[in-house]
Design a protein around this motif. Sequence first.
Motif, PDB file in Angstrom:
ATOM      1  N   GLY A 225       9.514  40.917 -18.553  1.00  0.00           N
ATOM      2  CA  GLY A 225       9.018  42.261 -18.296  1.00  0.00           C
ATOM      3  C   GLY A 225       8.499  42.972 -19.534  1.00  0.00           C
ATOM      4  N   HIS A 226       9.136  42.720 -20.662  1.00  0.00           N
ATOM      5  CA  HIS A 226       8.741  43.462 -21.866  1.00  0.00           C
ATOM      6  C   HIS A 226       8.032  42.619 -22.898  1.00  0.00           C
ATOM      7  CE1 HIS A 226      10.317  47.414 -21.070  1.00  0.00           C
ATOM      8  NE2 HIS A 226      11.264  46.792 -20.368  1.00  0.00           N
ATOM      9  N   LEU A 227       8.169  41.344 -22.796  1.00  0.00           N
ATOM     10  CA  LEU A 227       7.552  40.514 -23.828  1.00  0.00           C
ATOM     11  C   LEU A 227       6.851  39.307 -23.217  1.00  0.00           C
ATOM     12  CD1 LEU A 227       7.153  39.925 -26.886  1.00  0.00           C
ATOM     13  CD2 LEU A 227       9.182  38.458 -26.699  1.00  0.00           C
ATOM     14  N   ILE A 228       5.657  39.142 -23.651  1.00  0.00           N
ATOM     15  CA  ILE A 228       4.946  37.907 -23.340  1.00  0.00           C
ATOM     16  C   ILE A 228       4.584  37.277 -24.673  1.00  0.00           C
ATOM     17  CG2 ILE A 228       2.879  36.884 -22.334  1.00  0.00           C
ATOM     18  CD1 ILE A 228       2.843  39.272 -20.382  1.00  0.00           C
ATOM     19  N   ALA A 229       4.917  36.011 -24.816  1.00  0.00           N
ATOM     20  CA  ALA A 229       4.505  35.283 -26.022  1.00  0.00           C
ATOM     21  C   ALA A 229       3.937  33.964 -25.563  1.00  0.00           C
ATOM     22  CB  ALA A 229       5.698  35.065 -26.948  1.00  0.00           C
ATOM     23  N   GLU A 230       2.763  33.647 -26.033  1.00  0.00           N
ATOM     24  CA  GLU A 230       2.125  32.458 -25.491  1.00  0.00           C
ATOM     25  C   GLU A 230       1.278  31.749 -26.548  1.00  0.00           C
ATOM     26  OE1 GLU A 230      -0.624  33.567 -22.434  1.00  0.00           O
ATOM     27  OE2 GLU A 230      -1.699  34.961 -23.736  1.00  0.00           O
ATOM     28  N   ALA A 231       1.012  30.489 -26.239  1.00  0.00           N
ATOM     29  CA  ALA A 231       0.079  29.703 -27.054  1.00  0.00           C
ATOM     30  C   ALA A 231      -0.976  29.190 -26.101  1.00  0.00           C
ATOM     31  CB  ALA A 231       0.806  28.546 -27.718  1.00  0.00           C
ATOM     32  N   PHE A 232      -2.167  28.971 -26.624  1.00  0.00           N
ATOM     33  CA  PHE A 232      -3.221  28.530 -25.710  1.00  0.00           C
ATOM     34  C   PHE A 232      -4.243  27.656 -26.417  1.00  0.00           C
ATOM     35  CE2 PHE A 232      -5.882  31.700 -27.612  1.00  0.00           C
ATOM     36  CZ  PHE A 232      -5.064  32.799 -27.800  1.00  0.00           C
ATOM     37  N   VAL A 233      -4.964  26.951 -25.594  1.00  0.00           N
ATOM     38  CA  VAL A 233      -6.084  26.161 -26.085  1.00  0.00           C
ATOM     39  C   VAL A 233      -7.256  26.404 -25.130  1.00  0.00           C
ATOM     40  CG1 VAL A 233      -5.239  24.111 -24.869  1.00  0.00           C
ATOM     41  CG2 VAL A 233      -6.886  23.849 -26.742  1.00  0.00           C
ATOM     42  N   ASN A 234      -8.431  26.505 -25.701  1.00  0.00           N
ATOM     43  CA  ASN A 234      -9.614  26.809 -24.905  1.00  0.00           C
ATOM     44  C   ASN A 234     -10.755  25.896 -25.345  1.00  0.00           C
ATOM     45  OD1 ASN A 234     -10.779  29.072 -23.020  1.00  0.00           O
ATOM     46  ND2 ASN A 234     -12.350  28.702 -24.561  1.00  0.00           N
ATOM     47  N   ASN A 235     -11.511  25.445 -24.381  1.00  0.00           N
ATOM     48  CA  ASN A 235     -12.687  24.629 -24.714  1.00  0.00           C
ATOM     49  C   ASN A 235     -13.912  25.180 -24.010  1.00  0.00           C
ATOM     50  OD1 ASN A 235     -14.528  22.213 -23.622  1.00  0.00           O
ATOM     51  ND2 ASN A 235     -13.851  21.818 -25.714  1.00  0.00           N
ATOM     52  N   ASN A 236     -14.965  25.415 -24.785  1.00  0.00           N
ATOM     53  CA  ASN A 236     -16.253  25.814 -24.219  1.00  0.00           C
ATOM     54  C   ASN A 236     -17.257  24.708 -24.474  1.00  0.00           C
ATOM     55  OD1 ASN A 236     -15.431  28.360 -23.434  1.00  0.00           O
ATOM     56  ND2 ASN A 236     -16.059  29.308 -25.365  1.00  0.00           N
ATOM     57  N   THR A 237     -17.997  24.344 -23.460  1.00  0.00           N
ATOM     58  CA  THR A 237     -19.037  23.335 -23.624  1.00  0.00           C
ATOM     59  C   THR A 237     -20.330  23.873 -23.045  1.00  0.00           C
ATOM     60  OG1 THR A 237     -17.389  21.593 -23.409  1.00  0.00           O
ATOM     61  CG2 THR A 237     -19.688  20.949 -23.107  1.00  0.00           C
TER      62      THR A 237
END
Lengths: 316, 520
Positions: A225-237
């Motif tokens: 509810g109070h904290l979001i912590a995330e890692a991500f990877v994104n690819n654009n082609t």
Amino acid sequence: MKKFCKKITRFACLAGFLMMLSKTSSAQTDQDAIMMSKHYFCGGAMYGYSGWKNYWEGTLKRENLNLGTGSTQMIGVMGNYGIKNNLNVLFNLPYMKTKASAGTLHGLKGIQDLSVWVKWMPYSRSVGKGTLSLFGLGGVSFPASDYTPDFLPLSIGLHSTNVSARVMADYELGKFFATASGTYTYRNNIKIDRNSYYTTELHLTNEVEMPDVASFNFRTGYRSGHLIAEAFVNNNTTLGGFDIRRNDMPFASNKMNATTVGAGFKYTLKNIHQLAFVGNGTYVVAGRNTGQATSVSAGVFYAFNVTGSNKKDSKK
Amino acid sequence: MKKISFLTFTLLAVLMVIQISCSKNIEGRTDKLAALSPANIDLEAGKWKLVLLSRPDSFAVAAPAAITLPGYIGELNEVKGLQFNMTSVQKDNIRYWSAGSVLRWNETMRDLVAKHNLPPYQNEDGTYPIPNSANPFNYPQFPFSNPPFAARAYAYVSAAQYDALVACWYYKKLYNRAAPYKVDSTINANSIMINKTDLPSYPSEQAVLAGVTAELMKAFFPTEIAEINQKVDEAKTATMASGACTRSDWTAGESLGRQIASVFSGRGRGDNTSKAVGTQVQWDSLATACSAKGETPWISLEIPHRNPMLPFFGNVKPFLFDSLTVVNVLRPGPPPSTGSDQMKKETQEVADYVKNPTRENIDLVHFWADGAGTYTPPGHWDAIAAEDFILQNYSEVRWARNMALLNMSLMDAAIVCWNTKYFYFNPRPTQMDPSIKTITGIPNFPSYISGHSTFSGAAAEILGHIIPSRAADYNQMASDASLSRIVGGLHYRSDCSVGLETGKKVGDYAIKRAMTDGAE
């Protein structure tokens, strides 16, 4: 989880030398699985900085002493409104300013593109021990000012009108989640100030054919509810386009590809739970005709019930 | 899950509608032109004044065989064979070339110039490699088709095309062999994509152009030989399949063109271009000479400092006047002294323009920039001229004559301009005031006088003579091109005003020639 101002940003175009302001940042609802509740509006502002010293000229990684570090600063306003609990509309409008730390080229500045997304969650059920939600999103973005796309890497954008369709799935298990999405973006042709230009051949027109773009995003982390912590990877082609020639400047219809990794957080105050802070950082790990940008951004958001009742909020 | 599949279906449908309704194919301004339709076939053009050749029959062309002989009948059958069951690609090829061979070869030149107009990347030690025509495929590929290189290439090709077509017209009139579409009714019926005229077909003007152009192009763009040969083959097939010429018309023409090219290549080898790059010692001496006059010498604003672009191009032999005229008549007096108040004032004017550039000025600067990776300012003026010439219904020989007048003016403008630039070695505004950031790249050569202004002054002057009804427009374009360099941060006002004037003087030499060449 569905109540608060969730993360919103989308500060730049899909790819390329503006990748530094990639759309992979943490605070953005058009790529996460969080919905605003009905009648809630969340609005906020973000500041971002992105810079690159190296870039890929085609597949060749190089620096450019006549540009030094290319940088972009951004201030954006954005918002997310819950039409229904499972149907949101989002917008984003950034102001950008570019600069090259070396050489003689002039930086540019101005309001870039207005983007509007509709986000729909038609499905959300328990599956196994967790919850599976499925989403469909549609977005349009169009230039909000008459900036030139023909001065890369110092242009503030590519000036195309884009239509995007995205499908997304989110699985939540306790306080952990994983979200995956795929997007297809149609980009219309653009017009430049010149009436002739060279790509892989000479064109005698001011119109530039813009290839479409496919992108994939995966993000995972902790969500409460109070904290979001995330890692991500994104690819654009970029689906088409051409490579920058040796020692040439980039061009709007280049094949701009990038794989970006990043991490971010959003923290909602416990005593003023309408107020949230977000921050994130990204780094381009692989690319083609794009800057190897490191980007950071931070923002503040405020959420409220437009009908005047904040009861839902008060319950946390 | 029904909803999901519905959603997916909807999204796909939307995307398909977008794809269908918004075709992204772009069309160039000259992609779909009508066939060239000369208002006058200029049958007497064999008498027009030549540029380099001493006589139109300097190179012999044998008399063609009679059209009644079996060999010619066989040639007609070859044309009929090409016309039989033509594919759409072949038809497109005929349409492409039917707009005019001078036009299409000029477009090809502009394409090659743009392709090769990229400054070499530096060596590890901070020096720059120089493209080598003896080893053209090695990086940096030969050539680096910068503005002086391009101006000269356009001029040689155009002037050679003109001489070659004058010779071609001389023989056409002499031998007076009718075109296949005039000789044979079947070919006539199938020749639907070109305009039929009474111009004799031997030797073929398209063949003369292909031969002369290809031969010179190969020297200017040695890495492109395969593509150039391919282009010649396409022109040949298109012209024969159109019913405009037979194989013997083509062969005689291509051979004539290639021989005439050799006269121009010979001139090119001795016109001082080979000495235009210079050496480090010579480059240093330019700066020393400038300092000796008490002036601030130009320095390259690139990092690392790049050797100056073709500093001795100003000694290249011009087409329209001699080298003494460059130095004694056309080279203007000095720019404001680098220490003067006038120079401070002009630098401040530039600084004020680029501080917060308006969108309108960015547009102006980019429209006329014609910098790296483009067909250069001479190419831009060729494009302007070509698109106007299309509307004038010229014969091929008149097209060639007008392009030659234009491109000889542009090359000679480059010579006078480069001579001036390196004689005064005047710094760019950004060197005088490093806070001046530019809206397009700063070319790597001294400031005074503006190349864009000199090119544009010369081009506007000769084009205004060729098409008087457009003279005011050409002058406006030249002023715009010139002004773009001030508001873009590249030049002082005096660079531009003196550049325009000087260019016009160069253009006047072309007008003098035009008034006496027999074509008016």
